[in-house]
Design a protein around this motif. Structure first.
Motif, PDB file in Angstrom:
ATOM      1  N   ILE A  63      -5.831  -5.737  -0.876  1.00 10.72           N
ATOM      2  CA  ILE A  63      -4.890  -4.544  -0.517  1.00 10.72           C
ATOM      3  C   ILE A  63      -4.593  -3.814  -1.828  1.00 10.72           C
ATOM      4  O   ILE A  63      -4.443  -2.466  -1.649  1.00 10.72           O
ATOM      5  N   ALA A  64      -3.997  -4.331  -2.738  1.00 10.39           N
ATOM      6  CA  ALA A  64      -3.598  -3.497  -4.037  1.00 10.39           C
ATOM      7  C   ALA A  64      -4.846  -3.005  -4.650  1.00 10.39           C
ATOM      8  O   ALA A  64      -4.704  -1.753  -5.238  1.00 10.39           O
ATOM      9  N   ALA A  65      -6.039  -3.300  -4.669  1.00  9.08           N
ATOM     10  CA  ALA A  65      -7.207  -2.849  -5.007  1.00  9.08           C
ATOM     11  C   ALA A  65      -7.342  -1.464  -4.329  1.00  9.08           C
ATOM     12  O   ALA A  65      -7.852  -0.372  -4.803  1.00  9.08           O
ATOM     13  N   VAL A  66      -7.383  -1.656  -3.195  1.00  7.45           N
ATOM     14  CA  VAL A  66      -7.473  -0.566  -2.307  1.00  7.45           C
ATOM     15  C   VAL A  66      -6.471   0.671  -2.372  1.00  7.45           C
ATOM     16  O   VAL A  66      -6.741   1.870  -2.305  1.00  7.45           O
ATOM     17  N   LEU A  67      -5.144   0.421  -2.696  1.00 10.70           N
ATOM     18  CA  LEU A  67      -4.275   1.186  -3.167  1.00 10.70           C
ATOM     19  C   LEU A  67      -4.543   1.853  -4.512  1.00 10.70           C
ATOM     20  O   LEU A  67      -4.366   3.293  -4.680  1.00 10.70           O
ATOM     21  N   VAL A  68      -5.113   1.094  -5.400  1.00  9.99           N
ATOM     22  CA  VAL A  68      -5.522   1.605  -6.759  1.00  9.99           C
ATOM     23  C   VAL A  68      -6.500   2.589  -6.402  1.00  9.99           C
ATOM     24  O   VAL A  68      -6.540   3.940  -6.828  1.00  9.99           O
ATOM     25  N   GLN A  93      -8.882   3.077   5.503  1.00  8.40           N
ATOM     26  CA  GLN A  93      -8.786   1.549   5.383  1.00  8.40           C
ATOM     27  C   GLN A  93      -7.579   1.278   5.196  1.00  8.40           C
ATOM     28  O   GLN A  93      -6.845   0.044   5.820  1.00  8.40           O
ATOM     29  N   LEU A  94      -6.640   1.895   4.356  1.00  9.32           N
ATOM     30  CA  LEU A  94      -5.192   1.637   3.967  1.00  9.32           C
ATOM     31  C   LEU A  94      -4.301   1.808   5.469  1.00  9.32           C
ATOM     32  O   LEU A  94      -3.487   0.824   5.456  1.00  9.32           O
ATOM     33  N   MET A  95      -4.562   2.807   6.233  1.00 11.27           N
ATOM     34  CA  MET A  95      -3.905   3.206   7.444  1.00 11.27           C
ATOM     35  C   MET A  95      -3.957   1.860   8.499  1.00 11.27           C
ATOM     36  O   MET A  95      -3.056   1.544   9.055  1.00 11.27           O
ATOM     37  N   ASP A  96      -5.297   1.015   8.478  1.00 14.56           N
ATOM     38  CA  ASP A  96      -5.535   0.146   9.340  1.00 14.56           C
ATOM     39  C   ASP A  96      -4.673  -1.203   8.615  1.00 14.56           C
ATOM     40  O   ASP A  96      -4.173  -2.053   9.564  1.00 14.56           O
ATOM     41  N   ILE A  97      -4.611  -1.260   7.545  1.00 10.15           N
ATOM     42  CA  ILE A  97      -4.050  -2.439   6.770  1.00 10.15           C
ATOM     43  C   ILE A  97      -2.491  -2.302   7.034  1.00 10.15           C
ATOM     44  O   ILE A  97      -1.714  -3.014   7.456  1.00 10.15           O
ATOM     45  N   LEU A  98      -2.083  -1.047   7.049  1.00 10.82           N
ATOM     46  CA  LEU A  98      -0.462  -0.912   6.867  1.00 10.82           C
ATOM     47  C   LEU A  98       0.001  -0.756   8.404  1.00 10.82           C
ATOM     48  O   LEU A  98       1.231  -0.360   8.446  1.00 10.82           O
ATOM     49  N   GLY A  99      -0.907  -0.961   9.134  1.00  9.92           N
ATOM     50  CA  GLY A  99      -0.468  -0.807  10.584  1.00  9.92           C
ATOM     51  C   GLY A  99       0.775  -1.884  10.774  1.00  9.92           C
ATOM     52  O   GLY A  99       1.576  -1.657  11.853  1.00  9.92           O
ATOM     53  N   VAL A 100       0.632  -2.998  10.048  1.00  7.47           N
ATOM     54  CA  VAL A 100       1.849  -3.861  10.337  1.00  7.47           C
ATOM     55  C   VAL A 100       3.257  -3.629   9.620  1.00  7.47           C
ATOM     56  O   VAL A 100       4.228  -4.452  10.062  1.00  7.47           O
ATOM     57  N   ASN A 101       3.114  -2.468   8.771  1.00  8.43           N
ATOM     58  CA  ASN A 101       4.336  -1.928   8.410  1.00  8.43           C
ATOM     59  C   ASN A 101       4.512  -0.499   8.746  1.00  8.43           C
ATOM     60  O   ASN A 101       3.970   0.162   7.796  1.00  8.43           O
ATOM     61  N   PRO A 102       4.974  -0.230   9.556  1.00  5.34           N
ATOM     62  CA  PRO A 102       5.025   1.459   9.733  1.00  5.34           C
ATOM     63  C   PRO A 102       5.911   2.222   8.790  1.00  5.34           C
ATOM     64  O   PRO A 102       5.472   3.372   8.762  1.00  5.34           O
TER      65      PRO A 102
END
Length: 121
Positions: A11-16, A53-62
């Protein structure tokens, strides 16, 4: 759902990656060589894929998802405006430099974190 240490590192790598692509997008405003060396379609494809990809991951935290969406939209709008009208306007140039500095700080902090996490694996 509990995320493993490996998931958290990813997750951190995708943010980078997202922050690097956004910074490259802003760099194109001032650097003709950057515009020529990295085709627009390719950069947008990478940005779109990484953002999705990040939006899918961040679906857990709106809340975080909304903040990241707003940040991306703001940066992309700023870059598009600059590329359309040019970077001669001092206010636009300052806004781009400020966003670029924020992206650099986030990228450095997250990349260091990813490096530490990967060293611990």
């Amino acid at each position: 759902m509990t995320a493993s240490a490996k998931d958290q590192t990813e997750i951190a790598a995708v943010l980078v990656r997202l922050y690097v692509f956004l910074a490259q997008y802003l760099d194109r405003c001032f650097d003709e060589a950057a515009r020529k060396s990295y085709p627009d379609a390719e950069l947008h494809a990478h940005l779109t894929q990484t953002r999705s990809q990040l939006m899918d991951i961040l679906g857990v935290n709106p809340v975080v998802k909304k903040k990241l969406t707003e940040e991306c939209d703001r940066i992309l709008a700023l870059g598009a405006s600059c590329l359309k009208a040019g970077a001669s306007d001092g206010k636009t140039r300052e806004a781009i430099q400020a966003e670029r500095a924020i992206l650099k700080n986030k990228t450095v902090a997250l990349s260091d974190l990813v490096a530490v996490f990967r060293a611990l694996e």
